[in-house]
Scaffold this active site. Structure first.
Site, PDB file in Angstrom:
ATOM      1  N   LEU A 174      71.960-116.607  -7.594  1.00  0.00           N
ATOM      2  CA  LEU A 174      73.443-116.147  -7.860  1.00  0.00           C
ATOM      3  C   LEU A 174      73.556-115.154  -6.599  1.00  0.00           C
ATOM      4  CD1 LEU A 174      75.802-116.128 -10.171  1.00  0.00           C
ATOM      5  CD2 LEU A 174      74.875-113.843 -10.782  1.00  0.00           C
ATOM      6  N   PRO A 175      73.545-115.601  -5.410  1.00  0.00           N
ATOM      7  CA  PRO A 175      73.848-114.742  -4.478  1.00  0.00           C
ATOM      8  C   PRO A 175      75.333-114.131  -4.562  1.00  0.00           C
ATOM      9  CG  PRO A 175      74.300-117.001  -3.692  1.00  0.00           C
ATOM     10  CD  PRO A 175      73.661-117.230  -5.123  1.00  0.00           C
ATOM     11  N   HIS A 176      75.307-112.829  -4.109  1.00  0.00           N
ATOM     12  CA  HIS A 176      76.509-111.876  -4.166  1.00  0.00           C
ATOM     13  C   HIS A 176      76.142-110.880  -3.421  1.00  0.00           C
ATOM     14  CE1 HIS A 176      73.915-110.466  -7.276  1.00  0.00           C
ATOM     15  NE2 HIS A 176      74.473-109.271  -7.276  1.00  0.00           N
ATOM     16  N   GLY A 177      77.406-110.188  -2.886  1.00  0.00           N
ATOM     17  CA  GLY A 177      77.455-109.139  -1.984  1.00  0.00           C
ATOM     18  C   GLY A 177      76.869-107.692  -2.517  1.00  0.00           C
TER      19      GLY A 177
END
Length: 155
Positions: free
Chosen positions: A69-72
């Site tokens: 779940l890539p996110h900033g």
């Protein structure tokens, strides 16, 4: 009857945001692709993608069951225009450090939306058998329907 209430993820995920049969040579490449999908849907501006890669360098976004779940990072919040998620399926998998990701769910969230979105995704994606089906299906509607369904519990 209040149509503005949506307890599922359908408000932040559209069928067009589900891409099947992807391939990537690296985690960075998969993050860049998810980031580009978020940019294309108008949820973020391009600098947010670098924030997604920076987050991964600090702590892995691999959740288990073949899902990342890539996110900033906090510093990239200024590049978020609206809450949204995108789903890229990698049937051959992508090495994600602690595991192999078959589903990469890119996330951008305004304010506290990330808490709601993450908790709903975590509830859905804790089902190992479902994650295996999502990783291998050729039906984007199936992926969309599973991820956008309203939670089954009664609040």
């Amino acid at each position: 009857m209040d149509d503005s209430v949506d307890n599922g993820l359908g408000s932040v995920l559209t069928r067009a945001d589900v891409v099947l049969g992807c391939s990537a040579d690296s985690m960075d490449e998969a993050i860049e692709y998810s980031g580009s999908l978020l940019v294309n849907r108008g949820s973020v501006t391009p600098p947010y993608v670098e924030g997604m890669k920076n987050r991964e360098r600090v702590v892995s976004t691999y959740l288990g069951n073949g899902v990342a779940l890539p996110h900033g990072v906090n510093e990239s919040k200024e590049f978020i225009r609206s809450t949204g998620i995108v789903v890229a399926q990698y049937p051959e998998g992508v090495d994600w450090g602690p595991g192999t990701a078959y589903l990469v769910v890119g996330l951008a969230a305004v304010g506290d939306d990330h808490v709601r979105v993450l908790s709903q995704l975590a509830e859905i994606l804790q089902d190992e058998e479902l994650c295996e089906q999502l990783a291998q299906t050729g039906d984007a509607d199936f992926v969309y329907d599973q991820l956008s369904a309203a939670p089954s519990d009664d609040d």
